[in-house]
Scaffold this motif. Structure first.
Motif, PDB file in Angstrom:
ATOM      1  N   THR A  42       0.733  -1.181  -0.028  1.00  0.00           N
ATOM      2  CA  THR A  42       0.015   0.051  -0.050  1.00  0.00           C
ATOM      3  C   THR A  42       0.685   1.164   0.027  1.00  0.00           C
ATOM      4  OG1 THR A  42      -0.046  -0.165   2.502  1.00  0.00           O
ATOM      5  CG2 THR A  42      -1.900  -0.979   1.453  1.00  0.00           C
ATOM      6  N   GLU A  43       2.105   1.350   0.468  1.00  0.00           N
ATOM      7  CA  GLU A  43       2.815   2.662   0.694  1.00  0.00           C
ATOM      8  C   GLU A  43       3.460   2.841  -0.567  1.00  0.00           C
ATOM      9  OE1 GLU A  43       5.935   1.644   3.964  1.00  0.00           O
ATOM     10  OE2 GLU A  43       4.391   0.494   4.954  1.00  0.00           O
ATOM     11  N   VAL A  44       3.983   1.690  -1.194  1.00  0.00           N
ATOM     12  CA  VAL A  44       4.539   2.042  -2.704  1.00  0.00           C
ATOM     13  C   VAL A  44       3.432   2.316  -3.719  1.00  0.00           C
ATOM     14  CG1 VAL A  44       6.686   0.966  -2.226  1.00  0.00           C
ATOM     15  CG2 VAL A  44       4.849  -0.341  -3.401  1.00  0.00           C
ATOM     16  N   THR A  45       2.268   1.586  -3.621  1.00  0.00           N
ATOM     17  CA  THR A  45       1.311   1.842  -4.757  1.00  0.00           C
ATOM     18  C   THR A  45       0.561   3.536  -4.569  1.00  0.00           C
ATOM     19  OG1 THR A  45       0.861  -0.550  -4.570  1.00  0.00           O
ATOM     20  CG2 THR A  45      -0.753   0.887  -5.845  1.00  0.00           C
ATOM     21  N   ALA A  58       7.750  -2.837   6.607  1.00  0.00           N
ATOM     22  CA  ALA A  58       6.497  -2.092   6.541  1.00  0.00           C
ATOM     23  C   ALA A  58       6.531  -1.174   7.509  1.00  0.00           C
ATOM     24  CB  ALA A  58       5.435  -3.299   6.438  1.00  0.00           C
ATOM     25  N   GLY A  59       5.747   0.000   7.271  1.00  0.00           N
ATOM     26  CA  GLY A  59       5.216   1.120   8.381  1.00  0.00           C
ATOM     27  C   GLY A  59       6.508   1.991   8.756  1.00  0.00           C
ATOM     28  N   LYS A  60       7.697   1.549   8.076  1.00  0.00           N
ATOM     29  CA  LYS A  60       8.850   2.403   8.825  1.00  0.00           C
ATOM     30  C   LYS A  60       9.245   3.747   7.595  1.00  0.00           C
ATOM     31  CE  LYS A  60      11.232  -1.085  10.739  1.00  0.00           C
ATOM     32  NZ  LYS A  60      12.443  -2.127  10.765  1.00  0.00           N
ATOM     33  N   GLY A  61       8.317   3.588   6.527  1.00  0.00           N
ATOM     34  CA  GLY A  61       8.430   4.705   5.671  1.00  0.00           C
ATOM     35  C   GLY A  61       9.692   4.737   4.813  1.00  0.00           C
ATOM     36  N   ILE A  62      10.370   3.760   4.548  1.00  0.00           N
ATOM     37  CA  ILE A  62      11.615   3.600   3.719  1.00  0.00           C
ATOM     38  C   ILE A  62      11.594   2.935   2.710  1.00  0.00           C
ATOM     39  CG2 ILE A  62      13.277   4.216   5.816  1.00  0.00           C
ATOM     40  CD1 ILE A  62      13.635   0.927   5.917  1.00  0.00           C
ATOM     41  N   ILE A 108      19.452  10.633   1.019  1.00  0.00           N
ATOM     42  CA  ILE A 108      18.817   9.419   1.391  1.00  0.00           C
ATOM     43  C   ILE A 108      17.383   9.684   1.679  1.00  0.00           C
ATOM     44  CG2 ILE A 108      18.704   7.356   2.675  1.00  0.00           C
ATOM     45  CD1 ILE A 108      21.783   7.749   2.796  1.00  0.00           C
ATOM     46  N   LEU A 109      16.483   9.384   0.884  1.00  0.00           N
ATOM     47  CA  LEU A 109      15.052   9.740   1.120  1.00  0.00           C
ATOM     48  C   LEU A 109      14.217   8.588   1.354  1.00  0.00           C
ATOM     49  CD1 LEU A 109      14.583  11.878  -2.242  1.00  0.00           C
ATOM     50  CD2 LEU A 109      15.431  12.657  -0.035  1.00  0.00           C
ATOM     51  N   GLY A 110      13.012   8.937   2.237  1.00  0.00           N
ATOM     52  CA  GLY A 110      12.130   8.039   2.449  1.00  0.00           C
ATOM     53  C   GLY A 110      11.117   7.607   1.424  1.00  0.00           C
ATOM     54  N   THR A 111      10.235   7.060   1.482  1.00  0.00           N
ATOM     55  CA  THR A 111       9.117   6.514   0.369  1.00  0.00           C
ATOM     56  C   THR A 111       8.491   7.780  -0.089  1.00  0.00           C
ATOM     57  OG1 THR A 111       8.577   4.678   1.678  1.00  0.00           O
ATOM     58  CG2 THR A 111       7.076   5.052  -0.065  1.00  0.00           C
ATOM     59  N   ASP A 112       8.150   8.629   0.980  1.00  0.00           N
ATOM     60  CA  ASP A 112       6.947   9.947   0.419  1.00  0.00           C
ATOM     61  C   ASP A 112       7.997  10.898  -0.260  1.00  0.00           C
ATOM     62  OD1 ASP A 112       5.076   8.392   1.374  1.00  0.00           O
ATOM     63  OD2 ASP A 112       4.896   9.637   3.030  1.00  0.00           O
ATOM     64  N   ALA A 113       9.293  11.166   0.374  1.00  0.00           N
ATOM     65  CA  ALA A 113      10.223  12.144  -0.219  1.00  0.00           C
ATOM     66  C   ALA A 113      10.798  11.731  -1.541  1.00  0.00           C
ATOM     67  CB  ALA A 113      11.284  12.394   0.665  1.00  0.00           C
ATOM     68  N   VAL A 166      10.505  12.335  -7.529  1.00  0.00           N
ATOM     69  CA  VAL A 166      10.479  11.739  -8.951  1.00  0.00           C
ATOM     70  C   VAL A 166       8.899  12.539  -9.603  1.00  0.00           C
ATOM     71  CG1 VAL A 166       9.774   9.873 -10.517  1.00  0.00           C
ATOM     72  CG2 VAL A 166      11.232   9.314  -8.372  1.00  0.00           C
ATOM     73  N   THR A 167       8.027  12.863  -8.964  1.00  0.00           N
ATOM     74  CA  THR A 167       6.805  13.525  -9.406  1.00  0.00           C
ATOM     75  C   THR A 167       7.291  15.169  -9.873  1.00  0.00           C
ATOM     76  OG1 THR A 167       5.512  12.609  -7.794  1.00  0.00           O
ATOM     77  CG2 THR A 167       4.590  14.287  -9.019  1.00  0.00           C
ATOM     78  N   GLU A 168       8.082  15.609  -9.121  1.00  0.00           N
ATOM     79  CA  GLU A 168       8.672  17.046  -9.486  1.00  0.00           C
ATOM     80  C   GLU A 168       9.481  16.978 -10.563  1.00  0.00           C
ATOM     81  OE1 GLU A 168      10.787  18.554  -6.088  1.00  0.00           O
ATOM     82  OE2 GLU A 168      12.509  19.105  -7.200  1.00  0.00           O
TER      83      GLU A 168
END
Ligand code: NAD
Length: 365
Positions: free
Chosen positions: A16-19, A285-289, A343-348, A353-355
């Motif tokens: 769910t985090e990556v999707t 999972a749940g660590k945001g990495i 070194i970025l987490g999942t959201d960053a 990439v979006t930017e």
């Protein structure tokens, strides 16, 4: 404006985090190229068992059949891995959905981004330039053959079974892909030992007659596993059955540096299904990495294979390439030269990439 219906199934754990980021990238593609996507969600795997008691709810199947494409994360939970006796299991949902949608071809590009040459445990001089396209059969083999226990549970078997038409239909797809690449196809089997492999080889030889411009090589699975690490550049398109492909493509993930980098497309008779090759990774999972790049690259495959938008997909691959060139890494692909600030987490990473995708598309215009 044409409207495309995308079903998003995050699944379990980091799925769910990556999707979340695969979906956001697709939304951004919609904004940048004026494409109208509508999104729906559905449950699969452990999340579905918890909510409905079954790993593949009827509602998920109905939504899957109606969608233009499915973006999937991963299924799996440690409670099942630690207890093989549990009868209702997350993987039944995934296998059942692939079967119900007739998704018999799994396409896995093994692309090594130059910036990640040092992230692999294989020497850079062996890896540089490696670019392999796997075609793994997905609905036959030991996964779907008869399986049982006898002798009071002390003996077990899983039947390895293939029919000629199953080999033919995926072989055609692999040969056609080879024609658009370096025109080399390695078909992997164990024809010196297995009868199903002998049928596989005979059938591939027959199909090959229709593609005289493609060089066909037969490789035994054991030597293919060795050569993949020793000389990865010798491979262009690789055609395999379900079991051998499962193992070889995980091995090949090391060429790309991390499981978190590899995307896959499953196509067949109906809706195409796009997912990272990794699982639900309960250890992180749940660590945001978790690395979202495999999910983001799955969107590039979705655009190419289900929506016939290869150029739009290519802009996503270019955005990932530029992100890596600018030095940004998730922890799984970082090395001792990566500054802490990069070194970025999942959201960053997803946001970066979006930017950069916006810049890629504006450079094209
Ligand atoms: P896994 O792919 O989940 O993890 C293997 C290793 O790679 C772990 O150390 C994990 O942290 C790392 N990893 C995987 N994806 C990553 C990412 N995006 N970013 C950073 N690191 C990443 O495989 P596993 O541990 O063997 O299995 C865990 C669960 O996933 C099991 O329940 C298994 O059944 C399930 N599984 C599901 C699928 C699928 O849904 N298609 C595939 C494989 C495994």
């Amino acid at each position: 404006m044409k409207q495309y219906q995308i079903l998003v199934i995050g699944g379990d754990g980091i799925g769910t985090e990556v999707t979340t980021w695969g979906k956001k990238i697709l939304e951004e593609i919609g904004n940048l190229y004026q494409i109208h996507f509508t999104f729906d969600t559905a449950l699969l795997g452990h999340a579905a068992i918890e909510a409905t008691g079954t790993p593949l709810p009827e509602e998920t199947l109905t939504k899957a059949r109606q969608a233009n494409a499915i973006l999937f994360g991963a299924i799996g939970h440690p409670m099942y891995d630690n207890d093989p006796s549990l009868k209702v299991r997350p993987e039944q949902g995934l296998l059942g959905l692939r079967k119900a949608l007739g998704l018999y071809t799994n396409i896995r590009p093994i692309k090594l981004f130059d910036e990640l040459l040092n992230a692999s445990s294989i020497k850079p001089e062996i890896l540089k330039g490696a670019d392999i396209l796997f075609f793994r059969e997905l609905t036959g083999d030991v996964y779907f053959g008869e399986k049982a226990r006898r002798d009071d549970g002390n003996t077990a078997y899983d039947m390895m079974i293939y029919s000629k038409y199953e080999v033919e239909r995926i072989a055609h797809k692999a040969f056609q892909a080879a024609q658009k690449r370096r025109k080399i196809l390695h078909s992997v089997d164990k024809a010196n030992v297995l009868e199903s492999s002998r049928l596989w080889r005979e059938t591939v030889n027959e199909v090959a007659k229709q593609y005289p411009d493609v060089q066909l090589h037969h490789q035994f699975i054991d030597s293919a596993a060795m050569l993949l690490i020793k000389s990865p550049r010798m491979f262009d398109v690789v055609l395999t059955g379900n079991l051998f492909g499962d193992i070889l493509t995980d091995e090949a993930s090391q060429i790309a540096g991390s499981m978190g980098m590899l995307a896959s497309a499953s196509i067949g008779d109906s809706t195409g299904f796009y997912e990272p090759i990794h699982g639900s990774a309960p250890d992180i999972a749940g660590k945001g990495i978790a690395n979202p790049l495999a999910s983001i690259l799955s969107v590039a495959l979705l655009l190419e294979h289900s929506l016939d938008m290869k150029a739009q997909g290519q802009s996503i691959v270019e955005a990932v390439d530029r992100t890596l060139k600018q030095g940004y890494r998730t922890i799984d692909i970082a090395d001792e030269n990566t500054p802490k600030s990069h070194i970025l987490g999942t959201d960053a990473m997803g946001a970066k990439v979006t930017e950069i995708l916006k810049q890629v598309v504006s450079d094209l215009w």
